[in-house]
Design a protein around this motif. Structure first.
Motif, PDB file in Angstrom:
ATOM      1  N   PRO A  59      80.700 -43.553 102.031  1.00 48.12           N
ATOM      2  CA  PRO A  59      82.119 -43.252 101.832  1.00 48.12           C
ATOM      3  C   PRO A  59      82.697 -44.023 100.665  1.00 48.12           C
ATOM      4  CG  PRO A  59      81.829 -44.741 103.697  1.00 48.12           C
ATOM      5  CD  PRO A  59      80.453 -44.325 103.264  1.00 48.12           C
ATOM      6  N   LYS A  61      85.685 -45.100 100.568  1.00 53.79           N
ATOM      7  CA  LYS A  61      86.596 -46.097 101.109  1.00 53.79           C
ATOM      8  C   LYS A  61      86.251 -46.319 102.568  1.00 53.79           C
ATOM      9  CE  LYS A  61      90.075 -42.688 102.422  1.00 53.79           C
ATOM     10  NZ  LYS A  61      91.495 -42.291 102.334  1.00 53.79           N
ATOM     11  N   THR A  63      86.283 -46.048 106.356  1.00 48.46           N
ATOM     12  CA  THR A  63      86.665 -44.950 107.230  1.00 48.46           C
ATOM     13  C   THR A  63      87.656 -45.428 108.279  1.00 48.46           C
ATOM     14  OG1 THR A  63      84.506 -43.903 106.933  1.00 48.46           O
ATOM     15  CG2 THR A  63      85.815 -43.186 108.805  1.00 48.46           C
ATOM     16  N   THR A  64      88.766 -44.700 108.398  1.00 48.12           N
ATOM     17  CA  THR A  64      89.791 -45.032 109.373  1.00 48.12           C
ATOM     18  C   THR A  64      89.731 -44.076 110.551  1.00 48.12           C
ATOM     19  OG1 THR A  64      91.451 -43.594 108.362  1.00 48.12           O
ATOM     20  CG2 THR A  64      91.282 -45.844 107.501  1.00 48.12           C
ATOM     21  N   ARG A  65      90.506 -44.383 111.591  1.00 48.53           N
ATOM     22  CA  ARG A  65      90.559 -43.488 112.747  1.00 48.53           C
ATOM     23  C   ARG A  65      91.137 -42.132 112.341  1.00 48.53           C
ATOM     24  NH1 ARG A  65      93.839 -42.388 117.495  1.00 48.53           N
ATOM     25  NH2 ARG A  65      92.404 -41.884 119.210  1.00 48.53           N
ATOM     26  N   ASP A  67      90.723 -40.720 109.522  1.00 50.05           N
ATOM     27  CA  ASP A  67      89.633 -40.000 108.858  1.00 50.05           C
ATOM     28  C   ASP A  67      88.717 -39.360 109.890  1.00 50.05           C
ATOM     29  OD1 ASP A  67      90.547 -40.768 106.340  1.00 50.05           O
ATOM     30  OD2 ASP A  67      89.378 -42.623 106.368  1.00 50.05           O
ATOM     31  N   GLN A  68      88.430 -40.093 110.959  1.00 49.74           N
ATOM     32  CA  GLN A  68      87.568 -39.567 112.013  1.00 49.74           C
ATOM     33  C   GLN A  68      88.189 -38.331 112.664  1.00 49.74           C
ATOM     34  OE1 GLN A  68      84.309 -40.762 111.818  1.00 49.74           O
ATOM     35  NE2 GLN A  68      84.375 -41.119 114.028  1.00 49.74           N
ATOM     36  N   ALA A  70      90.455 -36.332 111.379  1.00 54.55           N
ATOM     37  CA  ALA A  70      90.462 -35.231 110.408  1.00 54.55           C
ATOM     38  C   ALA A  70      89.086 -34.591 110.292  1.00 54.55           C
ATOM     39  CB  ALA A  70      90.929 -35.743 109.052  1.00 54.55           C
ATOM     40  N   PHE A  71      88.035 -35.422 110.379  1.00 57.97           N
ATOM     41  CA  PHE A  71      86.662 -34.907 110.300  1.00 57.97           C
ATOM     42  C   PHE A  71      86.364 -33.993 111.484  1.00 57.97           C
ATOM     43  CE2 PHE A  71      82.230 -35.346 111.678  1.00 57.97           C
ATOM     44  CZ  PHE A  71      81.566 -34.868 110.555  1.00 57.97           C
ATOM     45  N   ASP A 143      88.943 -39.668 120.044  1.00 58.16           N
ATOM     46  CA  ASP A 143      89.247 -39.078 118.734  1.00 58.16           C
ATOM     47  C   ASP A 143      89.031 -37.568 118.749  1.00 58.16           C
ATOM     48  OD1 ASP A 143      89.812 -41.573 117.828  1.00 58.16           O
ATOM     49  OD2 ASP A 143      88.076 -41.782 116.519  1.00 58.16           O
TER      50      ASP A 143
END
Length: 382
Positions: A59, A61, A63-65, A67-68, A70-71, A143
């Motif tokens: 990555p 940057k 990885t934030t929650r 981001d998780q 959104a993934f 999540d």
């Protein structure tokens, strides 16, 4: 409110070396892969592939929650669910129930609180169905529940606006004069569907906010307008979807219409083929003299002439009386064919006029394909 989801799970190492993962939604056994010793060129090739995969997957940057979430959210969008044999049937069932609930709300037979509750129930049902199916992965965590619920919120908004647009267009089609054909264009706008869709969106948003508060999620309504997601924003952006180059009939889609307002516009259209508007014909004689014949031009709406159009606006006052104003338009086939509706129609209805006329200035009309090309008036020289 929907009960809290049970995310408890266990991992067990089996005697055969495999691993069993168990959650409240099922049990999955993962087979141990035998190790293979690599030597020489095979080892070098594997090392190169590993380095390449690590560099491409790393990555940019941390990885934030968010981001998780959104993934995972991509896997819970309508297209992904429809495309997965694992969850397609469950999705179609939930989708059908959502359509029925939205239809009932639009019909006035379901309250906003009931629609909010239905959203919560169906969002949770969709998540549990995917969890039982091991979709998108067998592991279950919070999540994924938030991602699924957010995706369902998006889906409900799109369905609400699609339903409002469909009903609006079905009602407007009755006002079209003549046969529908490729040369004709028309548009109908009924503010009732703006308010009905806003009420439905408010109800679903309340349901989503309650869900987020109960689960301690961080969530705000996405900036659909900023992302260009016209079919998720509001009735105006959905009906006048700027994805189509020729759909520029509303200047500011954030403008709220007056209650009880309607607008209709149509051009003529010749079902038998292209229509040529001849303005004049000039004949040059051997002695050099020229004679120009000017042909009579239409002065009112002709259902079979695409160079003519008509538009009307209406509003229903507080006493239930409907007021209508109308105007015919003649196009010349040049850039001047773009008209602001406020220059053509104007209400004279006392204190209500200001809001009505302001919204008329937010609308514009033009012939079909105006923004694709501008052809000059046709003249024939013989």
């Amino acid at each position: 409110m929907i009960p809290q989801t049970d995310f408890s799970s266990s991992i067990e190492l089996l005697t055969n070396g495999n691993v069993r993962y168990t959650s409240a939604y099922g049990s999955y056994e993962f087979e141990r892969m035998p190790l293979q010793k690599l030597e020489g060129s095979a080892l070098a090739e594997a090392r190169d592939r590993l380095e390449l995969s690590i560099s491409s997957a790393a990555p940019s940057k941390e990885t934030t929650r968010a981001d998780q979430i959104a993934f995972f959210k991509r896997s819970y969008m309508a297209g992904s669910l429809e495309g997965s044999p694992k969850v397609r049937d469950a999705w179609r069932d939930v989708s059908g129930q959502a359509d029925k609930a939205i239809g009932k709300f639009m019909d006035g037979t379901m309250s906003g609180d009931e629609l909010a509750s239905t959203f919560q129930t169906l969002a949770h049902e969709m998540f549990e169905s995917t969890a039982r199916a091991g979709y998108p992965i067998p592991f279950v965590e919070s999540d994924m529940e938030q991602a699924c619920t957010e995706a369902m919120y998006d889906t409900f908004r799109e369905k609400i606006l699609s339903t409002a647009v469909q009903r609006n267009n079905e009602q407007g089609r009755q006002y079209v004069t003549g046969e529908l054909c490729p040369q004709r264009t028309w548009k109908y706008y009924n503010a009732d569907y703006y308010y009905k869709s806003e009420d439905a969106i408010d109800a679903v948003t309340r349901g989503m906010e309650e869900f987020a508060q109960d689960r301690d999620w961080e969530w705000t309504v996405p900036d659909y307008r900023g992302k260009g997601l016209n079919m998720y924003c509001n009735f105006n952006t959905a009906l006048f979807n700027s994805f189509c180059l020729d759909e520029r009939r509303m200047v500011d889609p954030d403008m709220v219409p007056p209650e009880g307002f309607e607008w209709f516009y149509q051009t003529g259209g010749n079902p038998r083929g292209p229509h040529v508007q001849m303005l004049s014909q000039t004949t040059t004689y051997p002695d050099g003299t020229e004679v120009t014949i000017h042909y009579p031009q239409p002065d009112k709406f002709d259902p079979e002439n695409p160079f003519t159009a008509t538009t009307w606006a209406a509003y229903t006052d507080k006493e239930g009386n409907r007021h209508v104003i109308s105007r015919d338009v003649i196009f010349k086939g040049d850039k001047g064919d773009l008209f602001n509706v406020g220059d053509l129609l104007r209400f004279d209805a006392g204190e209500e006029s200001e809001g009505l006329n302001a919204f008329l200035r937010n609308l514009q009309l033009y012939p079909k394909n105006y923004f694709h090309w501008n052809s000059g008036p046709f003249s024939c020289r013989a």
